[in-house]
Enzyme design. Structure first.
Site, PDB file in Angstrom:
ATOM      1  N   ASN A 258       1.293   7.412   2.898  1.00 48.24           N
ATOM      2  CA  ASN A 258       2.142   6.571   3.737  1.00 48.24           C
ATOM      3  C   ASN A 258       3.606   6.965   3.668  1.00 48.24           C
ATOM      4  OD1 ASN A 258       0.148   5.018   4.802  1.00 48.24           O
ATOM      5  ND2 ASN A 258       0.209   3.489   3.178  1.00 48.24           N
TER       6      ASN A 258
ATOM      7  N   ASP B 168       0.837  -1.202   0.000  1.00 48.17           N
ATOM      8  CA  ASP B 168       0.000   0.000   0.000  1.00 48.17           C
ATOM      9  C   ASP B 168       0.870   1.249   0.000  1.00 48.17           C
ATOM     10  OD1 ASP B 168      -2.308   1.440  -0.109  1.00 48.17           O
ATOM     11  OD2 ASP B 168      -2.750   1.311   2.026  1.00 48.17           O
TER      12      ASP B 168
END
Lengths: 244, 640
Positions: free
Chosen positions: B193, B188
C-alpha cells in the site's frame, strides 16, 4: 542475433506449436523456428566440437541439422523430450549426427541450403577458456544454452531500451541486474543519470521486472508447458553453477 | 557476445566470469537474481483467487465515463484497473471492492460513509480519492493513478539501503498524522500500500478500505503487519496500530525480513546506528501504550536517527565499525513510573469514593426524610427559604462533581495517562472536604515530575476507543431528573390537599426538574455530536440519543396542552358547532399536533443519530403542511 524481421506472431508462442506449424509447412512458422534455432545454434556447434568434430564438420553438421529441422514432415517422428526445446534440440542433434549427416551432408555441403550465417570465429572463442574441462559435452551444452539464452534476453532488452531512447539508462543500469539491492550505488547512479535517487530505484525496479518478464517469456518459449518455467530456470542455474 | 577480459571477476559472487558472459554480466548472478525475485513474488503474494477478475473489456460498459485499459491486479480488497477518465483526459485507478457484497445494504451504507471520509484526505502523500459509487452492484472507488511501483516490488529485489529505508518513514508519518488528526486510521499499512511514483515520492494507498471491507468481522488488515491488539479486540485498535505496521515495514525495509516473535535487532543484521534498534523496538511494542504515541513523534525520532546514521556512515568510512556483541532482545524499558505516583493516585481515588459515599448518604437522607413525612429534618427542609435551598442543592452537586473529578484524576495519575486530568483531579481533591492533604501531596508529586509518564494526547479524540463521558454525564442528570420528580411528587403528596398556607414553592419543584432535564439533554446532544465526529473512537451513541431526546419529548406535553386547550376554548366559545364542523376541527387539530410532534421528534432523532435529514418525501411534507395550514386557517376562521 536479434532480428528486426522476427515474425511477431510467434514471438511468445511455445516451441511445440511452432514445430507443429512447421510440420504443416507454414512459412511464418518456419521463420519463427529458424529464429529459435538461430538463438541456440552456438551451444550445438560447441557440442559438436567437443565431440571431436573439426571446425568444418561441426559447421556442416549444425547447418545441415538446422536445414533438416526446417523441412516439413521430418520432425514428426522425433521425441519431444518432455517438452523442453533444449532437450529436444540436443536429442535431435545427436540423432542427426549419428544417422543422417553422413548421407545428407555431403550432398548439401556448399549447396544453397545453408539457413544461417554462423559466426564461427566467435563460436570458437568461447572454447578457449575450458581447456582441461572434464565435464561431459552434454553438461557444457546446457551451460552454453543458458549463456545463449541470457544473451538473447539481454540483447532483446537492450534493443527495447534503445528503441525507447533509453540506451544510456540501460548501459548504466544493466549492472544492477546482477547485484543485490543493498549493493546498488543508487546515489552515484542518480548523479550519473541526472535524476533523483527515488527515480533510479523505480527505474532499476522496472528494468528488473522487464528483465524477468523477458527471461520468463524466453524460457517459456522453449517449453511446451509454460508452468515449468521455474524448473527450467533452476536447471539452467544449476548448469551454470557446476563450473567451479 | 561481447568480448571481454577473460580474468574478469564478478563483483557480486566473486567467481571468475566466463569470457562469453552476456553483456559482461555474470550469468550466474543474472539467473540467481531472477530466481530470488521470483521466489519472493510467490512468497509475498496472496493465494491465487479461485475466480478470475473481470477483464477490462467485461466491465467497460459499466463505466461509460472511463476508458479502461488494463487490470493492474487483484488484492484482498478487490480488483484494480487502470483507466482514462474521458472528460478530463487524466489517468485514474478504479478499484472495485468486494464483488461478493453486491446487494448488502449495510455494506452499501458503510461504503458511502467511508468514501466520504476518504475524500477529505487531501495530502500529497496520500492517494487522492476522486469519486466513488455503485454501478450494477459493483462498489467502486476512483483514485489518483500513481505511475510507479509499490514498496513490495522494491523489497522483492531485496532489502533497501538503510538511508533509503529510513527515508521512506517521515513522509508516511506526515500523511498518517494528517489522517489520524482527522480520526482516520489506515489499519492496513504494508509495503503493497506504499506507492512510489516516478519522482520517488511516496504515497499511501487504500486508506480506510481495510476497515470497510472488514465490516462484517472479516479479518481487516494483513497478518504480519497487524498490531497484536488488532488480532484480538478489533474495537480497541487505534492510530497506534498504524505505527506498529509502519514499524514492521521499516524493519522489513532495513533487513529484508519481517520481524518474528523474537527478532534480531536491525543493527545486528545491517550496518545501522544503534538508535535505530530502539526506534524499531518501540514502534513494535506489543503494548500500544508503549509505542510512539503519534506518527509525528515517530517521524521526529526517525529524522534524528537519519542524521545520526549519515554521520555514522561518514565515521564508518574512516574507521571500521566496531563489532557489536550479540545482545539478546530486551523489551523496551518501561517509562519512569515512581511508586509515589501510584500511591497518590490510589489515595485520590479513595478520597473520591468516600466523597461520593458521603454525598449519597446526604441524598439518601434527603429522600428518606421526604418520604417519612413528620420529621424534624423534613420540616426544617420545607421551611427553607429559596436561597437556602439553592445553596443546599448546589453544595451537594458541587461535592459530587469534585468527587467524580478526583476519582478520574486519581485514575489518570495511577495509570500515568493524562497529565491534565491528573492535575484537575488533584485540585478537586484539595477542594473536597477531607482531601486537602492528599490533594496537596498529589499536586507536589505532579509538579515536581515532568517525565513522559503522561500521555500527551491522553484526552484527545484519537485515544483508545472509549465510552463518551458526556453521554454518561447526561445520563447522570436524567437520573437526577427522576429523583427530583420523585421528590416533587412526595412533596406535593405530603401536603395534599393543598391549602393556601401549605402550597409548596413552584420553584422548589420546577427548578431542579427543569435544570436536570435541560442540562441532561444539552449534554446528550453534545455527546451525540462528539461521538459522530470521533469517527468510531467514542461509543455510547444510543445513550446519547436517548438522553438528548428527553427535552424534545417533554416539549410534546405543552404542544398537546396547546392543542387541547385551543379545542376546549373553541368549543367553549362557540357551542353551536354541528357535528361535521366539530369533526373537521377535531381531526385537523389532532392530526396537526401529531404531525408536528412526529416530524419534530423524528428530525431530532435523525439529527442525533447522525442520519441524513433529507429523509422526508415531498408527499409526507406536503400532507403535513396542508394539515397544519388547514388547522390554522380553520382555527382562525372559527375564532373570528
Amino acid at each position: 542475433m536479434s532480428d528486426s524481421t522476427q515474425p511477431t506472431a510467434f514471438l511468445t508462442t511455445r516451441w511445440t506449436l511452432i514445430v507443429d506449424a512447421v510440420s504443416g509447412n507454414d512459412a511464418v512458422a518456419r521463420d519463427a523456428l529458424s529464429l529459435l534455432a538461430g538463438t541456440y545454434w552456438l551451444p550445438l556447434y560447441r557440442y559438436a566440437r567437443r565431440k571431436n568434430k573439426s571446425r568444418e564438420d561441426a559447421e556442416d553438421l549444425v547447418q545441415g541439422f538446422l536445414a533438416h529441422l526446417l523441412e516439413p514432415h521430418c520432425l514428426q517422428e522425433l521425441d519431444r523430450s518432455h517438452g523442453r526445446f533444449r532437450a529436444f534440440l540436443l536429442a535431435s542433434f545427436n540423432h542427426w549426427m549419428i544417422n543422417d549427416w553422413k548421407h545428407s551432408i555431403r550432398q548439401k555441403r556448399g549447396g544453397p541450403e545453408r539457413p544461417l550465417s554462423l559466426d564461427i570465429d566467435s563460436a570458437e572463442s568461447g572454447m578457449k577458456i575450458d581447456p582441461a574441462d572434464h565435464r561431459s559435452p552434454d553438461r557444457l551444452f546446457d551451460r552454453e544454452w543458458a549463456l545463449a539464452l541470457l544473451d538473447k534476453v539481454l540483447v532483446n532488452l537492450e534493443a527495447a531500451f534503445n528503441s525507447e531512447g533509453n540506451a544510456v539508462q540501460f548501459s548504466k543500469l544493466r549492472s544492477c541486474l546482477t547485484s543485490a539491492s543493498a549493493r546498488i550505488p543508487y546515489s552515484s547512479l542518480a548523479t550519473e543519470l541526472g535524476i533523483s535517487e527515488g527515480a533510479v530505484r523505480v527505474a532499476v525496479h522496472r528494468l528488473r521486472k522487464r528483465y524477468r518478464a523477458q527471461l520468463e517469456a524466453e524460457v517459456a518459449r522453449t517449453l511446451s508447458n509454460p508452468q515449468a518455467v521455474e524448473d527450467e530456470l533452476h536447471s539452467l542455474f544449476a548448469a551454470l553453477s557446476n563450473e567451479t | 557476445m561481447t568480448e571481454s577480459n577473460p580474468n574478469q571477476i564478478c563483483p557480486d559472487c566473486g567467481a571468475t566470469m566466463p569470457d562469453d558472459s552476456p553483456q559482461d554480466l555474470c550469468p550466474k548472478c543474472l539467473l540467481r537474481q531472477a530466481l530470488e525475485s521470483r521466489t519472493l513474488v510467490d512468497d509475498g503474494s496472496p493465494s491465487a483467487p479461485s475466480t478470475q477478475p473481470p477483464s477490462p473489456h467485461e466491465i467497460a460498459d459499466k463505466f461509460p465515463g472511463f476508458e479502461i485499459t488494463e487490470c493492474l491486479g487483484r488484492g484482498g480488497m478487490g480488483v484494480v484497473y487502470k483507466a482514462r477518465q474521458k472528460s478530463l483526459g487524466r489517468w485514474v485507478t478504479i478499484k472495485i471492492l468486494a464483488p461478493e457484497r453486491v446487494g448488502d445494504a449495510r455494506f452499501s451504507e458503510r461504503f458511502a460513509e467511508e468514501a466520504q471520509i476518504l475524500a477529505r484526505l487531501a495530502h500529497p502523500n496520500i492517494v487522492t480519492v476522486f469519486d466513488y459509487g455503485e454501478t450494477d452492484g459493483l462498489y467502486y472507488i476512483v483514485m489518483e493513478f500513481v505511475d510507479g511501483v509499490n514498496l513490495r516490488d522494491l523489497l522483492r529485489d531485496g532489502k533497501l539501503d538503510p538511508t533509503q529505508a529510513l527515508g521512506i518513514v517521515p513522509p508516511i508519518c506526515e500523511a498518517l498524522q494528517f489522517a489520524h488528526d482527522k480520526g482516520i486510521v489506515h489499519r492496513d499499512i504494508k509495503p503493497e500500500n506504499l506507492l512510489l511514483d516516478r519522482d520517488g515520492r511516496i504515497k499511501i494507498a487504500d486508506f480506510g478500505i481495510a476497515s470497510l471491507v472488514g465490516v462484517n468481522g472479516d479479518p481487516a488488515g494483513t497478518p504480519p503487519y497487524m498490531a497484536p491488539e488488532q488480532g484480538t479486540r478489533s474495537q480497541a485498535t487505534d492510530h497506534r496500530a498504524d505505527i506498529y505496521a509502519l514499524g514492521v515495514v521499516l524493519y522489513e525495509a532495513l533487513t529484508g525480513e519481517r520481524p518474528g516473535e523474537s527478532f534480531q535487532l536491525p543493527s545486528q543484521k545491517v550496518h545501522v546506528d544503534v538508535s535505530i534498534d530502539d526506534i524499531v523496538i518501540r514502534a513494535l511494542n506489543r503494548d500500544p501504550e508503549r509505542r510512539y504515541h503519534t506518527a509525528d513523534e515517530f517521524r521526529k525520532v526517525i529524522e534524528k536517527a537519519t542524521a545520526a546514521q549519515t554521520r555514522g556512515d561518514v565515521d564508518a568510512d574512516a574507521s571500521p565499525a566496531p563489532v557489536k556483541p550479540n545482545a539478546p532482545l530486551v523489551p523496551n524499558p518501561a517509562p519512569l513510573d515512581p511508586i509515589v505516583f501510584r500511591i497518590a493516585g490510589f489515595l485520590m481515588i479513595a478520597i473520591g469514593i468516600i466523597q461520593v459515599l458521603a454525598v449519597s448518604v446526604n441524598v439518601g437522607n434527603f429522600i428518606y426524610f421526604l418520604s417519612g413525612a413528620e420529621n424534624g429534618f423534613f420540616a426544617e427542609f420545607l421551611s427553607m427559604t429559596e436561597p437556602a435551598f439553592i445553596w443546599f442543592s448546589a453544595k451537594w452537586l458541587i461535592s459530587a462533581s469534585l468527587a467524580v473529578i478526583t476519582i478520574v484524576g486519581g485514575t489518570h495519575l495511577l495509570k500515568g495517562k493524562s497529565r491534565k486530568w491528573a492535575l484537575a483531579g488533584a485540585i478537586a481533591c484539595c477542594l473536597s472536604t477531607w482531601g486537602l492533604v492528599i490533594g496537596v501531596v498529589a499536586l507536589v508529586v505532579l509538579l515536581s515530575n515532568t517525565s513522559e509518564v503522561f500521555d500527551p494526547i491522553g484526552n484527545t479524540p484519537h485515544n483508545q476507543r472509549r465510552i463518551s463521558r458526556l453521554a454518561i454525564a447526561a445520563t447522570g442528570f436524567h437520573v437526577l431528573l427522576l429523583l427530583c420528580l420523585a421528590a416533587g411528587i412526595f412533596v406535593v403528596q405530603s401536603r395534599y390537599p393543598i391549602t393556601a398556607g401549605k402550597a409548596p414553592s413552584v420553584f422548589l419543584i420546577a427548578f431542579p426538574v427543569l435544570f436536570s432535564a435541560a442540562t441532561g439533554s444539552i449534554l446528550g446532544w453534545r455527546a451525540a455530536i462528539q461521538i459522530r465526529k470521533s469517527e468510531g473512537k467514542l461509543y455510547g451513541k444510543r445513550l446519547a440519543v436517548v438522553t438528548g431526546m428527553v427535552v424534545p419529548s417533554l416539549l410534546v406535553i405543552p404542544l398537546v396542552a396547546i392543542g387541547a386547550g385551543s379545542l376546549k376554548e373553541l368549543f367553549a366559545s362557540s357551542p353551536q358547532f354541528d357535528d361535521a364542523t366539530a369533526l373537521i376541527v377535531g381531526t385537523t387539530t389532532v392530526s396537526s399536533i401529531g404531525a408536528i410532534a412526529f416530524l419534530g421528534l423524528r428530525t431530532c432523532f435523525r439529527y442525533l443519530a447522525g442520519k441524513p435529514l433529507q429523509c422526508y418525501s415531498k408527499r409526507i411534507l406536503s400532507v403535513a403542511g396542508i394539515l397544519v395550514g388547514l388547522w390554522i386557517v380553520s382555527g382562525t376562521l372559527l375564532w373570528v
